[in-house]
Scaffold this active site. Structure first.
Site, PDB file in Angstrom:
ATOM      1  N   ASP A  49      99.490 104.825  26.903  1.00 18.19           N
ATOM      2  CA  ASP A  49      98.623 104.741  28.175  1.00 18.19           C
ATOM      3  C   ASP A  49      98.443 103.286  28.431  1.00 18.19           C
ATOM      4  O   ASP A  49      97.891 102.466  27.942  1.00 18.19           O
ATOM      5  CB  ASP A  49      97.208 105.143  27.881  1.00 18.19           C
ATOM      6  N   TYR A  54      96.938  96.120  33.392  1.00 21.97           N
ATOM      7  CA  TYR A  54      96.936  95.556  32.237  1.00 21.97           C
ATOM      8  C   TYR A  54      98.024  94.391  32.190  1.00 21.97           C
ATOM      9  O   TYR A  54      97.782  93.769  31.023  1.00 21.97           O
ATOM     10  CB  TYR A  54      97.218  96.457  31.071  1.00 21.97           C
ATOM     11  N   LYS A  79      99.379 103.408  35.827  1.00 23.42           N
ATOM     12  CA  LYS A  79      98.352 103.376  36.852  1.00 23.42           C
ATOM     13  C   LYS A  79      98.908 102.580  38.053  1.00 23.42           C
ATOM     14  O   LYS A  79      99.122 101.723  37.567  1.00 23.42           O
ATOM     15  CB  LYS A  79      97.086 103.364  36.421  1.00 23.42           C
ATOM     16  N   HIS A 112      94.381 104.617  39.510  1.00 24.83           N
ATOM     17  CA  HIS A 112      93.326 103.929  38.524  1.00 24.83           C
ATOM     18  C   HIS A 112      92.105 104.055  39.050  1.00 24.83           C
ATOM     19  O   HIS A 112      91.087 104.216  37.978  1.00 24.83           O
ATOM     20  CB  HIS A 112      93.611 102.482  38.507  1.00 24.83           C
TER      21      HIS A 112
END
Ligand code: NDP
Length: 274
Positions: A49, A54, A79, A112
């Site tokens: 994930d 990120y 996401k 998200h």
């Protein structure tokens, strides 16, 4: 009983999604994320994930390429970030994520966060990507019941997954029940409450009974509650520990004890202050 790290839930469109995966939030782009993903894959994990936010999709992609696991065995989630929401910008963000990941199709794409005034347009782009076969399943994250009702009322496709903050201090049972009724698979982020739960007395006592650690008790509790879980670690011994949860089963009594730790309080969500 869920018996193996390869065991999956079946989403309502028939796609299989592993019950346990590796989260990579705060795993740094470069060696750190590459090493975590590679060590998860070599220890049997098949689900990863990540998210555009990120900033480590390239590292995830590199680890996938350098591992010898067949693409069809993997389940990769990313996401769309808040600033990219909207129809055209979502399609562009998807293409960028895919280039970074080095993939030609994705397993799960999530919105998200529910950005007001934007998420419905974003969802239209998700439906297009799904109908075009670019992604095998589409879903949302951090959506509450109101967001879901609003989205479903205006959409062709109901989200297949809702990824929310979920751990023994934050059970969100109303939302969970709603998702069950809509056949939306619930997925837990911060299942370990980022470490906050790791000195909890009740969880420790339960762990001793089964000869398991607190993290193993929590992750097993997730799965027995039919919630997909994605604990993050960059350390191989913890990645292994977190997956060693398929050889025991919590009794109903212990499940209830863990449920009773609920405080409606989490890292990002505080239901006491709504
Ligand atoms: P977690 O609850 O998974 O906790 C991660 C922390 O626990 C890290 O500090 C890790 O340290 C530590 N840890 C992991 N395993 C163990 C262990 N066995 N013993 C002791 N400590 C341990 O928090 P996350 O926020 O990372 O959530 C998991 C994933 O969910 C994220 O990585 C991300 O993929 C996703 N997520 C999604 C969000 C969303 O809005 N959709 C928001 C936040 C997360 P170390 O790495 O040093 O081992």
């Amino acid at each position: 009983m869920t018996k193996s790290l390869k065991d999956c839930t079946t989403l309502y469109n028939g796609v299989k999604m592993p019950w346990l995966g590796l989260g990579v939030y705060k795993a740094e782009q470069g060696q750190e994320v590459v090493k975590s993903v590679k060590s998860a894959l070599s220890n049997g994990y098949r689900s990863i994930d990540t998210a555009a936010f990120y900033e480590n999709e390239e590292g995830v992609g590199r680890a996938i390429k350098e591992s010898d696991v067949d693409r069809e065995e993997l389940f990769i989630t990313t996401k769309v970030w808040n600033l990219d929401q909207g129809y055209d910008s979502t399609i562009a963000a998807f293409e960028l994520s895919m280039r970074k990941l080095g993939l030609d199709y994705l397993d799960l794409y999530l919105i998200h966060w529910p950005i007001d005034g934007k998420y419905k347009e974003t969802w239209k782009a998700f439906e297009k990507l799904y109908n075009d076969g670019r992604v095998r399943a589409i879903g949302v994250s951090n959506f509450n019941i109101n967001h879901l009702e609003d989205l479903i009322a205006d959409s062709e496709i109901t989200p297949m997954v809702n990824q929310i903050e979920y751990h023994p201090c934050l059970i969100q049972s109303e939302l969970h029940e709603y998702c069950k009724r809509q056949s939306i698979q619930l997925e837990a982020w911060a299942p370990l409450m980022r470490g906050e739960l790791l000195d909890n007395q009740t969880l420790s006592e339960i762990g001793i009974k089964y000869n398991k650690s607190i993290t193993q008790v929590i992750l097993r509790w997730d799965i027995q509650n039919e919630v997909v879980t994605i604990p993050k670690s960059t350390k191989e011994h913890r990645i292994i520990e977190n997956a060693n949860i398929f050889d025991f089963e919590l009794t109903q009594e212990d499940m209830k004890k863990i449920n009773s730790l609920n405080e409606n309080r989490g890292i990002a969500v505080d239901l006491n202050n709504l």
